[in-house]
Design an enzyme around this catalytic site. Structure first.
Site, mmCIF file in Angstrom:
data_model
loop_
_atom_site.group_PDB
_atom_site.id
_atom_site.type_symbol
_atom_site.label_atom_id
_atom_site.label_comp_id
_atom_site.label_asym_id
_atom_site.label_seq_id
_atom_site.Cartn_x
_atom_site.Cartn_y
_atom_site.Cartn_z
ATOM 1 N N GLU A 196 3.622 2.873 -9.655
ATOM 2 C CA GLU A 196 2.683 2.177 -8.770
ATOM 3 C C GLU A 196 1.361 2.919 -8.688
ATOM 4 O O GLU A 196 1.316 4.149 -8.653
ATOM 5 C CB GLU A 196 3.236 2.113 -7.331
ATOM 6 N N ASP A 248 -0.267 -1.488 -5.980
ATOM 7 C CA ASP A 248 0.079 -1.362 -4.563
ATOM 8 C C ASP A 248 -1.151 -1.708 -3.719
ATOM 9 O O ASP A 248 -2.295 -1.596 -4.182
ATOM 10 C CB ASP A 248 0.522 0.074 -4.284
ATOM 11 N N GLU A 298 4.585 -6.460 1.411
ATOM 12 C CA GLU A 298 4.840 -5.170 2.049
ATOM 13 C C GLU A 298 4.637 -5.263 3.563
ATOM 14 O O GLU A 298 3.840 -6.062 4.043
ATOM 15 C CB GLU A 298 3.878 -4.106 1.510
#
Length: 236
Positions: free
Chosen positions: A108, A138, A195
């Protein structure tokens, strides 16, 4: 240093299951990531990045990662990589020692890091893909280069910044944005992770918007030196 691991859950028409665990750096007694990151300097950045990768791989497999279907997602620092194939050697050696297949490793990077030197990052990502690793953006949506980066390189996974997720169940502009981002990524062949999912209402709205991968306190908090079992999604 040590690591905590947070589950990422797949929840779609076929059912639910583990997609990955994200490795999160911690101090040796569970101290916060901030306390560890505060000690990074230009002199130790490379060695820190290398140690994070190896520690995550070795600890996750010792805790039983290979007995699950989950991949292992590791954050890396593009500015600590001077030459992709040379700098991945320690990670490769660690994965081979513990029997972790390359396609179960996800590297990531954040959208903000991509803005610092896009050309350098694209070289890293192309090399990692050629070697059989998976990649992820991310905090997508936190910066200003996300769509340009997707135009140049399509990672395996796009992780939506939690600022886009918070309160999405009662925010129409966010719903419109996320519906179109999910559709765009699907057409490009990129998986999408939401997320920071914290409420059942957020989870159910995200499902309606076409998102099938979830990470957040609602489904599992980070476990220090453990691989937490995800909490069953509400209503599923």
């Amino acid at each position: 240093m040590s690591m905590a691991f947070q589950p990422i859950l797949r929840c779609d028409e076929a059912g639910q299951g583990l997609y990955a665990y994200e490795a999160l750096v911690r101090g040796p007694a569970g101290e916060s990531a901030a306390s560890v990151l505060a000690r990074i300097s230009d002199e130790n950045r490379y060695s820190f990045d290398q140690r994070c990768r190896v520690t995550a791989i070795e600890l996750a497999t010792r805790l039983g990662l290979l007995a699950t279907p989950a991949a292992l997602s590791i954050n890396f620092m593009p500015n600590a990589v001077y030459e992709p194939r040379a700098c991945i050697r320690a990670s490769l050696d660690a994965a081979e020692r513990v029997g972790l297949p390359r396609d179960r490793l996800i590297f990531e990077f954040t959208e903000t890091e991509a803005m610092a030197d896009p050309a350098h990052l694209l070289r890293i990502l192309a090399s990692y893909r050629a070697m059989g690793f998976r990649t992820a953006i991310d905090d997508f949506g936190a910066g200003h280069s996300g769509l340009s980066l997707l135009a140049e390189f399509q990672p395996d996974t796009v992780k939506l910044d939690m600022a886009l997720i918070r309160g999405v169940d009662r925010d129409r502009p966010r719903q419109i944005i996320l519906r179109h981002v999910a559709a765009l990524c699907a057409e490009l062949g990129c998986a999408v992770v939401a997320e920071g999912v914290e409420t059942a209402a957020e989870f159910h709205m995200l499902r309606q918007l076409g998102i099938t991968l979830f990470q957040g306190y609602l489904l599992g908090r980070p476990g220090f030196e453990q691989l937490p079992v995800p909490v069953p999604p509400p209503g599923d």
